[in-house]
Design a protein around this motif. Structure first.
Motif, PDB file in Angstrom:
ATOM      1  N   ASP A   1       2.920   8.837  -4.429  1.00 55.71           N
ATOM      2  CA  ASP A   1       4.116   9.407  -3.816  1.00 55.71           C
ATOM      3  C   ASP A   1       3.786  10.118  -2.508  1.00 55.71           C
ATOM      4  N   ARG A   2       2.642  10.806  -2.462  1.00 53.34           N
ATOM      5  CA  ARG A   2       2.244  11.487  -1.225  1.00 53.34           C
ATOM      6  C   ARG A   2       1.887  10.465  -0.140  1.00 53.34           C
ATOM      7  N   THR A   3       1.231   9.392  -0.526  1.00 48.39           N
ATOM      8  CA  THR A   3       0.888   8.335   0.433  1.00 48.39           C
ATOM      9  C   THR A   3       2.142   7.780   1.093  1.00 48.39           C
ATOM     10  N   ARG A   4       3.148   7.519   0.290  1.00 45.25           N
ATOM     11  CA  ARG A   4       4.393   6.966   0.821  1.00 45.25           C
ATOM     12  C   ARG A   4       5.070   7.941   1.774  1.00 45.25           C
TER      13      ARG A   4
ATOM     14  N   ALA B   1       4.572   9.330   9.411  1.00 47.90           N
ATOM     15  CA  ALA B   1       3.855   8.728  10.543  1.00 47.90           C
ATOM     16  C   ALA B   1       4.758   7.769  11.313  1.00 47.90           C
ATOM     17  N   ALA B   2       5.513   6.952  10.583  1.00 44.11           N
ATOM     18  CA  ALA B   2       6.408   5.985  11.238  1.00 44.11           C
ATOM     19  C   ALA B   2       7.508   6.698  12.015  1.00 44.11           C
ATOM     20  N   ALA B   3       8.044   7.775  11.463  1.00 42.29           N
ATOM     21  CA  ALA B   3       9.105   8.516  12.153  1.00 42.29           C
ATOM     22  C   ALA B   3       8.583   9.132  13.448  1.00 42.29           C
TER      23      ALA B   3
ATOM     24  N   ALA C   1       7.208  -1.260  20.674  1.00 46.61           N
ATOM     25  CA  ALA C   1       6.570  -0.268  19.809  1.00 46.61           C
ATOM     26  C   ALA C   1       7.599   0.382  18.883  1.00 46.61           C
ATOM     27  N   ALA C   2       8.780   0.665  19.430  1.00 46.99           N
ATOM     28  CA  ALA C   2       9.836   1.273  18.618  1.00 46.99           C
ATOM     29  C   ALA C   2      10.257   0.342  17.488  1.00 46.99           C
ATOM     30  N   LEU C   3      10.299  -0.969  17.779  1.00 46.25           N
ATOM     31  CA  LEU C   3      10.653  -1.941  16.743  1.00 46.25           C
ATOM     32  C   LEU C   3       9.673  -1.904  15.585  1.00 46.25           C
ATOM     33  N   TRP C   4       8.376  -1.917  15.896  1.00 42.60           N
ATOM     34  CA  TRP C   4       7.382  -1.946  14.823  1.00 42.60           C
ATOM     35  C   TRP C   4       7.340  -0.637  14.041  1.00 42.60           C
ATOM     36  N   TRP C   5       7.435   0.480  14.761  1.00 44.50           N
ATOM     37  CA  TRP C   5       7.484   1.765  14.044  1.00 44.50           C
ATOM     38  C   TRP C   5       8.755   1.860  13.199  1.00 44.50           C
TER      39      TRP C   5
ATOM     40  N   GLY D   1      11.388   1.851   7.927  1.00 46.14           N
ATOM     41  CA  GLY D   1      12.343   1.274   6.981  1.00 46.14           C
ATOM     42  C   GLY D   1      11.672   0.830   5.691  1.00 46.14           C
ATOM     43  N   ALA D   2      10.493   0.188   5.809  1.00 44.70           N
ATOM     44  CA  ALA D   2       9.778  -0.267   4.613  1.00 44.70           C
ATOM     45  C   ALA D   2       9.348   0.913   3.751  1.00 44.70           C
ATOM     46  N   ALA D   3       8.845   1.975   4.402  1.00 49.68           N
ATOM     47  CA  ALA D   3       8.402   3.159   3.658  1.00 49.68           C
ATOM     48  C   ALA D   3       9.573   3.820   2.935  1.00 49.68           C
ATOM     49  N   LEU D   4      10.709   3.937   3.634  1.00 54.62           N
ATOM     50  CA  LEU D   4      11.877   4.560   3.009  1.00 54.62           C
ATOM     51  C   LEU D   4      12.407   3.710   1.857  1.00 54.62           C
TER      52      LEU D   4
END
Length: 239
Positions: free
Chosen positions: A32-35, A41-43, A58-62, A67-70
């Protein structure tokens, strides 16, 4: 020198922060902490890409990483919400499994089962392989070494913890001192399970450490009360 100055500027530090957070995420033992670290980091990376770099790529990839993390975090929240526990299992969540998300704790508990025990039942035998990991929800057990009582296990404690991980034989016998209610998981099931679920293994190891400290403290108090030298009792940490 200009590169160093740029890297140490507020904008430069903001650009490096996501990578530091990703390193911390990799090193974290808790899923859970990793996620959460990856999402953070992505934000930060997305903000830097839009506000500082002005880079749509760069904004697209971040943004995709965020989105994947959330999405993964959301799935975990839903799984935790849907997980159901008995009152006895809630006790384990507050103690030995306190560092595990509820859904992961539910998965672990499903590897074992609940039993009622009677006074005199032997859970672990000295010099024999430990066949099960036990969590004592109610009741009490004596820890015996070479025929002498060296410690007591009470409600909320684990039994057989270190031997389950090491595969060593028990160096003490554990006998129920009263009617008891306990959860147990066979070593043949639990050992391969922990090899493939590192986050669960890490959480159990934390619970094991607390259990071992309690046993050592009780053993030392008993030895000191008898007028002996306070030493680490051989085998207590293998029960």
């Amino acid at each position: 020198m200009e590169d160093i100055a740029a890297a140490l500027s507020p904008a430069g530090l903001l650009g490096q922060l996501p990578f530091l957070l990703l390193i911390a995420a990799i090193l974290s033992a808790r899923v859970d902490r990793t996620r959460r670290l990856v999402a953070t980091a992505a934000a930060v990376g997305l903000i830097h890409a839009l506000a500082v770099q002005g880079s749509p790529v760069a904004a697209l990839w971040w943004g995709l990483l965020l989105g994947a993390a959330l999405l993964v975090i959301g799935r975990g929240v839903v799984a935790d919400t849907r997980s159901r526990f008995s009152e006895e299992e809630e006790g384990m969540l507050r103690g030995a499994l306190s560092s595990l998300p509820r859904s992961r704790a539910r998965h672990l508990l499903d590897q074992g089962f609940w039993l009622n025990g009677s006074e005199g039942d032997v859970l672990v035998r000295e010099d024999e392989p430990v066949s099960h990991l036990y969590y004592l929800a109610q009741g009490q057990a004596q820890v015996m070494s070479h025929g002498r009582r060296i410690a007591t296990c009470g409600a909320g404690e684990l039994i057989g913890e270190v031997a389950i991980l090491s595969g060593d034989q028990a160096t003490a016998t554990v006998v129920l001192d009263s009617p008891a209610r306990f959860w147990c998981a066979p070593a043949a099931v639990l050992q391969p399970y922990l090899l493939t679920h590192e986050d669960v293994r890490h959480a159990l190891e934390q619970g094991f450490a607390v259990s071992i400290k309690n046993k050592l403290r009780q053993s030392n108090e008993r030895i000191a009360g008898a007028g002996g030298a306070v030493t680490e009792p051989a085998g207590v940490n293998q029960v």
